[in-house]
Scaffold this motif. Sequence first.
Motif, PDB file in Angstrom:
ATOM      1  N   ASN A 251      50.805  55.621  -1.495  1.00 45.31           N
ATOM      2  CA  ASN A 251      51.324  56.842  -0.882  1.00 45.31           C
ATOM      3  C   ASN A 251      52.848  56.849  -0.891  1.00 45.31           C
ATOM      4  N   PHE A 277      46.756  60.838  -3.597  1.00 45.22           N
ATOM      5  CA  PHE A 277      46.156  62.140  -3.277  1.00 45.22           C
ATOM      6  C   PHE A 277      46.680  62.666  -1.939  1.00 45.22           C
ATOM      7  N   SER A 278      46.779  61.787  -0.956  1.00 47.65           N
ATOM      8  CA  SER A 278      47.249  62.236   0.354  1.00 47.65           C
ATOM      9  C   SER A 278      48.711  62.677   0.281  1.00 47.65           C
ATOM     10  N   GLN A 281      48.677  66.134  -1.161  1.00 49.72           N
ATOM     11  CA  GLN A 281      48.164  67.089  -0.179  1.00 49.72           C
ATOM     12  C   GLN A 281      49.186  67.364   0.919  1.00 49.72           C
ATOM     13  N   SER A 295      37.535  64.357  -7.598  1.00 49.13           N
ATOM     14  CA  SER A 295      37.436  65.521  -6.718  1.00 49.13           C
ATOM     15  C   SER A 295      36.105  65.502  -5.974  1.00 49.13           C
ATOM     16  N   GLU A 298      36.433  61.557  -3.869  1.00 46.82           N
ATOM     17  CA  GLU A 298      37.469  61.681  -2.823  1.00 46.82           C
ATOM     18  C   GLU A 298      37.537  63.149  -2.408  1.00 46.82           C
ATOM     19  N   GLN A 300      37.719  64.879   0.150  1.00 47.26           N
ATOM     20  CA  GLN A 300      38.660  65.399   1.146  1.00 47.26           C
ATOM     21  C   GLN A 300      39.971  65.848   0.504  1.00 47.26           C
ATOM     22  N   TYR A 301      40.186  65.428  -0.759  1.00 48.54           N
ATOM     23  CA  TYR A 301      41.403  65.817  -1.472  1.00 48.54           C
ATOM     24  C   TYR A 301      41.118  66.775  -2.625  1.00 48.54           C
TER      25      TYR A 301
END
Length: 386
Positions: A251, A277-278, A281, A295, A298, A300-301
């Motif tokens: 991250n 990904f976070s 986002q 997709s 994961e 949630q992303y």
Amino acid sequence: MTPDHKGAKSSRGERTSLNRRTVLASGITVIAGTTVAGCVGNGNGNGDGNGDGNGDGNGNGNGDDAETNVAIISSPAGFDDNAFNDNAVEGLAEASNDFDLEYTTIEETEEAQYESIQADAAQSGYDLIVCVGDNHTDPLHTNAEQYPDQNWMLINNVIDGADNVSGWIEMNNEMSFLAGVVAGVMTQEEFAHEDSETNPDESVVGFVGGEDIPLINAFEQSYIEGVEWVNDDAEVLTGYGGSFSDTGAANDVAESQIDDGADIVWHAASAAGAGAFSAAQDNDRFALGVDVDQSVTEEQYQDVILGSAVKALNEATYDVSEAVVNGDFESVVGEQNLSIAQGSIDFVVGQAFDGELPDAVEQNLEDAKDGFENDEIELTCGPTSC
């Protein structure tokens, strides 16, 4: 805006594209509660997956009752990575449904333990032992010779001259190039989805690696070459989190790249990639997945994962298991490959973006795949190193 690369779309004969969202996602639930943490299962069907060494199988019954028993030893990323390791397990889960076969997952994240873990598994009498990742190569040089009657499968490398090892080389360089093509196209496009958008005035993309090792260096360089193939003017920012499991480190790298202008980030960091990904986002940018349709794995992303560069590793573990079941392991001994030409390397659009991406993405992906099939694209790096 259109990419710099101009290529005529041509027919591709036998090649078929991967479209495995449901299948690729299924491996995540398959291995839940079945992992043996750093030890070999005892085959008594009482696996609890709590990491204390008492877990022992795939939850389908007594391992001693199956005609064929398979063990799979994780890479340093471990299982539940929603990527590489889980995809390999998925093929065994499919094989266990189709044949009289059961499998045991052996999670070991310390590379220094691989020689002893491999040896312990060989002494336990499995019909096949699958070693996930190039990290297993050096220990397997020793154990393949020490246990000549044991069938081994090595993912991401080969053991030259070993007649008891099925070595699988995924064309990770081809896969990485496809990710670069998509990033290079999309960073030129004015594109928005929900809160995220590109910045076509800048054309900057990012790459987040896990460990800084030759295998991932090859991912990085091939990705850069894919970006440049469609977009000579794009800038590619690169960095490493130093881990395949530390999402926070990934991250931080992705956040830094986004701060420096990257609107799309691709990762080759296994489980740690969720950190990229976070970052996308949280900063209203986009990302690309690796190995499987992330997709889905994961989910949630999914609103920022434009798509994923994928490889059908599950097909490889299935095929080798089937060969063992049929008493035909010799047919898969030596170097085996997953490639674009075989239809086992591809790029799949994220589930939130079906039909939404610019036509230039599909056009350039098709041109790139044609280029590989026709030997028109030469990459600096091979599939495992540069």
